[in-house]
Design an enzyme around this catalytic site. Structure first.
Site, PDB file in Angstrom:
ATOM      1  CG  HIS A  44      -2.180   0.507   1.136  1.00  0.00           C
ATOM      2  ND1 HIS A  44      -2.722   1.302   2.111  1.00  0.00           N
ATOM      3  CD2 HIS A  44      -3.079   0.431   0.150  1.00  0.00           C
ATOM      4  CE1 HIS A  44      -3.913   1.692   1.727  1.00  0.00           C
ATOM      5  NE2 HIS A  44      -4.138   1.191   0.546  1.00  0.00           N
TER       6      HIS A  44
ATOM      7  CE  LYS B 109      -1.603   4.571  -2.797  1.00  0.00           C
ATOM      8  NZ  LYS B 109      -1.735   3.311  -2.013  1.00  0.00           N
TER       9      LYS B 109
ATOM     10  CG  HIS C 111      -7.121   7.739  -2.207  1.00  0.00           C
ATOM     11  ND1 HIS C 111      -5.769   7.511  -2.348  1.00  0.00           N
ATOM     12  CD2 HIS C 111      -7.720   6.529  -2.228  1.00  0.00           C
ATOM     13  CE1 HIS C 111      -5.558   6.205  -2.468  1.00  0.00           C
ATOM     14  NE2 HIS C 111      -6.720   5.586  -2.393  1.00  0.00           N
TER      15      HIS C 111
HETATM   16  O1  LIG Z   1      -7.766  -3.291   3.206  1.00  0.00           O
HETATM   17  C1  LIG Z   1      -8.875  -3.334   3.726  1.00  0.00           C
HETATM   18  O2  LIG Z   1      -9.038  -3.562   4.915  1.00  0.00           O
HETATM   19  C2  LIG Z   1     -10.149  -3.119   2.884  1.00  0.00           C
HETATM   20  C3  LIG Z   1      -9.861  -3.111   1.411  1.00  0.00           C
HETATM   21  C4  LIG Z   1      -9.002  -1.892   1.073  1.00  0.00           C
HETATM   22  O3  LIG Z   1      -8.953  -0.951   1.802  1.00  0.00           O
HETATM   23  N1  LIG Z   1      -8.311  -1.926  -0.092  1.00  0.00           N
HETATM   24  C5  LIG Z   1      -7.534  -0.865  -0.593  1.00  0.00           C
HETATM   25  C6  LIG Z   1      -6.635  -1.194  -1.564  1.00  0.00           C
HETATM   26  C7  LIG Z   1      -5.850  -0.219  -2.143  1.00  0.00           C
HETATM   27  C8  LIG Z   1      -5.935   1.115  -1.748  1.00  0.00           C
HETATM   28  C9  LIG Z   1      -5.076   2.132  -2.410  1.00  0.00           C
HETATM   29  O4  LIG Z   1      -5.621   3.099  -2.953  1.00  0.00           O
HETATM   30  O5  LIG Z   1      -3.834   1.992  -2.362  1.00  0.00           O
HETATM   31  C10 LIG Z   1      -6.823   1.472  -0.750  1.00  0.00           C
HETATM   32  C11 LIG Z   1      -6.910   2.901  -0.285  1.00  0.00           C
HETATM   33  O6  LIG Z   1      -5.861   3.561  -0.231  1.00  0.00           O
HETATM   34  O7  LIG Z   1      -8.002   3.349   0.039  1.00  0.00           O
HETATM   35  C12 LIG Z   1      -7.638   0.487  -0.152  1.00  0.00           C
END
Ligand SMILES: O=C(O)CCC(=O)Nc1ccc(C(=O)O)c(C(=O)O)c1
Length: 462
Positions: free
Chosen positions: A117, A119, A348
């Protein structure tokens, strides 16, 4: 010769906290001219003459990314660190294949449901390097009409070859913690080259702490290195004193929610809130647990947003999780960012802070990739002897005393008469706005067909 600072350089140095929001298309330009950057600004030649770069992220549109670099930098070596597996990994390689300067590095994700995740950008110039830690994916939509956070480091100069490499760290041990985070990726030749490059740069001007997460079951000396226990450790040593922040609420703002357990005492209001309400461990005063306020868009916030319901494709809160944790809704407040012209720029960004009851002061502030989930922040296991984290995350923590020696607090609104505080550019409005009786948290996997969104469309997920 003292290099003439390009206007942009002045701009960066003029922002004492180096904390920016991304530019938003479709709002008055005033809100994009101060403390706002686009990806082309970050990669522009006015930031430095790029030699090579690295991009850590979750989602990549590689042809789009290449186009965000100035033309003269598009063939410089670029390392992409991702967590894609199986078909997604194949697609990434297919899209990268035609760029001989691009190398892909797959972060190991051996734990189920973990994501890469984090960045982050490493930008190596001919006169130093910068680290950028942010919240946006490397796709057009994440940099177009959303509220995203970006921390851009000062220019870190290269250490003279005869200077011993133990120099060049900051009061927050930024470089040591960054190297430790990178070490967790294991042995990858290209990442190890970047670790060596980082060791060769003087990062003593970094005023933020790194709060990172790496997948694993962390015990012993490693238990406090990651996730919410790293935050707890930093706040124990460098946080506010208990008397100052007694009864100050904690605020969490995020763009996704995991499965938090059947009640607040499972994780949210126990281990997680305990870490965020940690104070300097000087007094033995046992403080009452502070109020927790959470900010997550309601359906109306999404419906009225610039993107309309499709903004919700980046707010992946599922009905499966939501129905198991109705208590979560009692903490919720709306997304409002009138002060930054971004009430309709769907969030976001992920931010966490401790704020005075009158919403005038902050004791500390985090901008991070970490959403409100155990996967991101970690959860105790085995009678609190280990912290189980599923995902890679990275964020920066601002602590007043590390930004300026005698600074005790950040102030939030208007001018603060007392000299010992510094204005912090909050991304969202205070005081917070509660949900109305009819407001519901946005869930991305149910239909909304009673009212069209700002684009005149309904939301009918398959
Ligand atoms: O993980 C959890 O518990 C629920 C599912 C989830 O949250 N997935 C997810 C995936 C990628 C991104 C991203 O954008 O990198 C994001 C974000 O940043 O909102 C959220």
């Amino acid at each position: 010769t003292s290099e003439k600072m390009s206007p942009y350089e002045n701009y960066i140095e003029a922002a004492p906290l180096n904390f920016f929001l991304t530019k938003v298309f479709g709002i008055p330009n005033h809100y994009n001219s101060s403390l706002a950057v686009g990806i082309k600004d970050i990669l522009s030649a006015s930031m430095g003459n790029l030699i090579s770069s690295a991009q850590f992220n979750y989602m990549f549109d590689i042809p789009w990314l290449v186009q965000q670099y100035p033309e003269q930098f598009r063939s410089k070596p670029l390392l992409i660190i991702h967590g894609s597996q199986r078909a997604d990994k194949t697609t990434l390689h297919e899209n990268a294949h035609r760029y001989p300067n691009i190398t892909l590095c797959q972060a190991k994700l051996d734990i189920m449901y973990g994501t890469h995740h984090s960045k982050m950008m490493f930008l190596l110039y001919d006169n130093g390097m910068r680290v950028v830690i942010h919240t946006a994916n490397i796709i057009h939509n994440d940099w177009y009409q959303k509220t995203q956070g970006v921390w851009i480091s000062p220019l870190f100069p290269k250490l003279a070859s005869d200077q011993d490499l133990s120099q060049g760290d900051s009061v927050t041990q930024f470089r040591k913690d960054l190297l430790e985070y990178l070490g967790a990726y294991g042995t990858n030749k290209h990442l190890q080259e970047w670790q060596e490059t980082i060791r060769q740069h003087d990062m003593s001007s970094a005023k933020v702490f790194i709060i990172g997460s790496v997948p694993g079951r962390h015990t012993g000396a490693s238990k406090m290195k990651w996730g919410h226990l790293k935050l707890r450790k930093v706040l124990q040593e460098h946080g506010p004193d208990g008397s100052t922040v007694k009864d100050w609420p904690v605020i969490g703002q995020f763009s996704s929610v995991g499965s938090l357990g059947s009640g607040p005492e499972n994780w949210l209001s126990s281990e997680w809130l305990e870490s965020l309400s940690t104070v300097q461990a000087n007094g033995i005063v046992k403080l009452s647990k502070p109020k927790l306020n959470l900010i997550f868009p309601c359906v109306e916030n999404v419906r009225r947003s610039l993107e309309g319901y499709p903004a919700g494709a980046s707010l992946p809160y599922s009905i499966k999780n939501a129905r198991k944790q109705q208590y979560f809704n009692t903490f919720l407040h709306q997304w409002r960012a009138f002060s930054r012209g971004r009430s309709r720029a769907s969030p976001h960004i992920k931010t966490y802070t401790r704020i005075s009851p009158d919403a005038q002061y902050l004791a500390w502030f985090i901008v991070t990739s970490a959403n409100l989930s155990k996967a991101a922040w970690g959860a105790y296991e085995k009678n609190n002897s280990q912290l189980f984290i599923r995902s890679y995350e990275i964020g920066v923590l601002f602590v007043p005393s590390k930004v300026e020696e005698n600074l005790k607090l950040f102030n939030v609104q208007g001018v603060d008469s007392s000299k010992d505080s510094m204005l912090f550019p909050l991304p969202w409005d205070v005081p917070l706005t509660s949900y109305t009786q009819t407001d519901r948290p946005w869930l991305w996997d149910i239909a909304y067909t009673d009212k069209p969104d700002s684009q005149g469309n309904m939301w009918c997920p398959s």
